[in-house]
Each structure stands twice: as structure tokens, then as C-alpha cells.
Design a protein around this motif. Structure first.
Motif, short mmCIF file in Angstrom:
data_model
loop_
_atom_site.label_atom_id
_atom_site.label_comp_id
_atom_site.label_asym_id
_atom_site.label_seq_id
_atom_site.Cartn_x
_atom_site.Cartn_y
_atom_site.Cartn_z
N CYS A 172 44.72 39.37 41.06
CA CYS A 172 45.63 40.07 41.97
C CYS A 172 45.22 39.75 43.40
O CYS A 172 44.20 39.11 43.64
CB CYS A 172 45.59 41.58 41.71
N ARG A 173 45.97 40.20 44.37
CA ARG A 173 45.71 39.79 45.76
C ARG A 173 44.32 40.20 46.23
O ARG A 173 43.64 39.45 46.93
CB ARG A 173 46.79 40.39 46.68
N CYS A 174 43.86 41.39 45.82
CA CYS A 174 42.55 41.85 46.29
C CYS A 174 41.42 41.42 45.36
O CYS A 174 40.24 41.57 45.70
CB CYS A 174 42.54 43.37 46.46
N GLY A 175 41.76 40.90 44.18
CA GLY A 175 40.74 40.35 43.28
C GLY A 175 40.13 41.34 42.30
O GLY A 175 39.29 40.95 41.48
N LYS A 176 40.55 42.61 42.36
CA LYS A 176 39.96 43.59 41.43
C LYS A 176 40.45 43.37 39.99
O LYS A 176 39.76 43.72 39.04
CB LYS A 176 40.31 45.01 41.87
N ILE A 177 41.65 42.82 39.86
CA ILE A 177 42.18 42.51 38.54
C ILE A 177 42.02 41.02 38.29
O ILE A 177 42.41 40.20 39.13
CB ILE A 177 43.66 42.92 38.42
N GLN A 230 39.31 42.03 33.65
CA GLN A 230 38.73 42.97 34.62
C GLN A 230 39.86 43.75 35.29
O GLN A 230 40.92 43.18 35.58
CB GLN A 230 37.97 42.16 35.66
N GLY A 231 39.60 45.05 35.51
CA GLY A 231 40.56 45.85 36.28
C GLY A 231 41.77 46.34 35.49
O GLY A 231 42.79 46.71 36.06
N HIS A 232 41.62 46.38 34.18
CA HIS A 232 42.73 46.78 33.31
C HIS A 232 43.34 48.12 33.74
O HIS A 232 44.55 48.33 33.72
CB HIS A 232 42.22 46.86 31.87
N GLU A 233 42.44 49.05 34.15
CA GLU A 233 42.87 50.41 34.48
C GLU A 233 43.71 50.46 35.76
O GLU A 233 44.35 51.46 36.05
CB GLU A 233 41.65 51.34 34.57
N LEU A 234 43.70 49.37 36.52
CA LEU A 234 44.47 49.35 37.78
C LEU A 234 45.89 48.84 37.57
O LEU A 234 46.70 48.84 38.50
CB LEU A 234 43.74 48.44 38.80
#
Ligand code: ZN
Ligand code: ZN
Length: 218
Positions: free
Chosen positions: A34-39, A98-102
Motif C-alpha cells: 500500500c502507499r504507506c507500506g504497512k500492508i 503483513q497488515g491484514h487487519e488494516l
């Protein structure tokens, strides 16, 4: 009778050729962030079974604007001619590491009779308000936005265009039109995998069709 045998042989030959082509077709892997990299995640799909799509429909645009508005950001994923760019792969080809919850669900609207909702499930990154992928719960494919895939996604076939009549202006080098027999065949092929992939269909969605009424802060 010989006629039927002839047709049967032709169809069998076509299916064998198709299977052979598929077997020889490389697997293309493209990383997703994603744009911020958390996902983080990836798609890894047989080239032959996948296709890049430029969709010019007004729905995709409205949706893209709505998602950007959640993060109050000016730049959207909408292209110069009102296009959204996706690659369509089998659901089993998408993995989120990574970041599934987002990852949150957006839908157009609830059906007027209150029974269920309009069909498309659109998932977006709630951390940085960008669209990630669109799917339908009873079909086997997913359309992943190429904006958030690495450059390898360009190795998939295409692009083809959908709903060019809703484009904003006329692209100078228009893509090939979608081949509906091919698309239909892929939908049939993918059906087996309709329950695969990282999709939570039961999540409470945000509705984007009447954005000002239903906008939420989460
Ligand atoms: Zn993010
Ligand atoms: Zn569209």
C-alpha cells in the motif's frame, strides 16, 4: 455422425492446445505494498490466466474519489482519461503477508429492499486510504490495482479496456477491447477457486455510492 466426431476432435484439439500453452506460460510474481507500506503482499499468477485491464467506468472513479476522501488526500488512482488500472488474477494468486487487519471493505450500497448488497466487494488500505483490490464473493477472480504492485505486473498480458464509452476524453493509443468469450472462459476456469484468497466478505462495509451520507472515520 462424422460431423459430430469432427467437431469433437476440433474442440479437443483446441482444449489440448490451450492446456499446453498454459503449461508453457511463465508464472509472474509482483509484490504488493500500500502507499504507506504497512500492508504487504504479492500476486503470483500464470501469465496466460491473467490480464491487465484499464476500466473507464464511472463507478470505479466514484469509488477511487471516495477512498481518497477518507484520507483527505488530493491524489487518487484515477488516470488521465478517467481510467482505473488493474490486473485480473485467480483469487488463489493473491497473498497478504503483513497488515491484514488494516484492509477494509467498501461496497457501493445496500440493496433497496434491505436484502443483501450490490455485488462488488472492494477492499482498500485504511492506513493510507488507497484502493487495493476488487472482487465478487461467488466468482474466482480478483482485480488488483497495479498502482500498488511493483513493475513486474507489467509482464502480465494486456492491457485491454472495459467501458471505453465512459472514458473522460479519447486516449490516443486505445487498448484492445475486452474479449468476452475469453473473459467468460476465465470466469468459468477460476470458479473452482472462488473460496480462496485473503477476503473477509463479512466485514461491515463502508458505502461509497452516497458518500456524503455514509462516510465514516475509521
Ligand atoms: Zn497503507
Ligand atoms: Zn470500473
Amino acid at each position: 455422425m462424422p460431423m459430430i466426431v469432427g467437431v469433437g476432435a476440433a474442440v479437443t484439439t483446441l482444449l489440448v492446445l490451450r492446456a499446453l500453452r498454459r503449461r508453457l506460460s511463465p508464472v509472474v510474481t509482483s509484490k504488493l505494498a500500500c502507499r504507506c507500506g504497512k500492508i504487504q503482499g504479492e500476486i503470483s499468477a500464470i501469465r496466460q490466466d491473467s490480464i491487465r485491464i484499464h476500466c473507464y467506468c464511472g463507478d470505479c472513479r466514484e469509488y477511487a474519489k471516495f477512498i481518497a476522501s477518507l484520507g483527505e488526500q488530493g491524489d487518487t488512482t484515477i488516470g488521465e482519461y478517467g481510467d482505473s488500472r488493474l490486473v485480473q488474477v485467480c483469487k488463489s494468486a493473491l497473498k497478504i503477508t503483513q497488515g491484514h487487519e488494516l484492509i477494509k471493505l467498501a461496497r457501493k450500497a445496500a440493496k433497496p429492499d434491505g436484502k443483501g448488497q450490490l455485488i462488488m466487494h472492494r477492499y482498500y488500505a485504511s492506513c493510507c486510504s488507497v484502493p487495493l483490490y476488487n472482487t465478487v464473493d461467488f466468482l474466482g477472480f480478483v482485480g488488483v490495482f497495479t498502482d500498488f504492485l511493483d513493475e513486474h505486473c507489467m509482464e502480465y498480458a494486456g492491457p485491454i479496456r472495459m467501458f471505453p464509452e465512459e472514458a473522460l476524453g479519447a486516449p490516443p493509443n486505445p487498448e484492445a477491447d475486452v474479449s468476452f468469450p475469453d473473459l467468460f472462459w476465465k470466469q468459468l476456469r477460476y470458479l473452482w477457486w472462488r473460496k480462496c484468497g485473503p477476503f473477509d466478505y463479512t466485514q461491515e462495509p463502508v458505502y461509497w455510492a452516497s458518500a456524503s451520507d455514509t462516510k465514516k472515520d475509521d
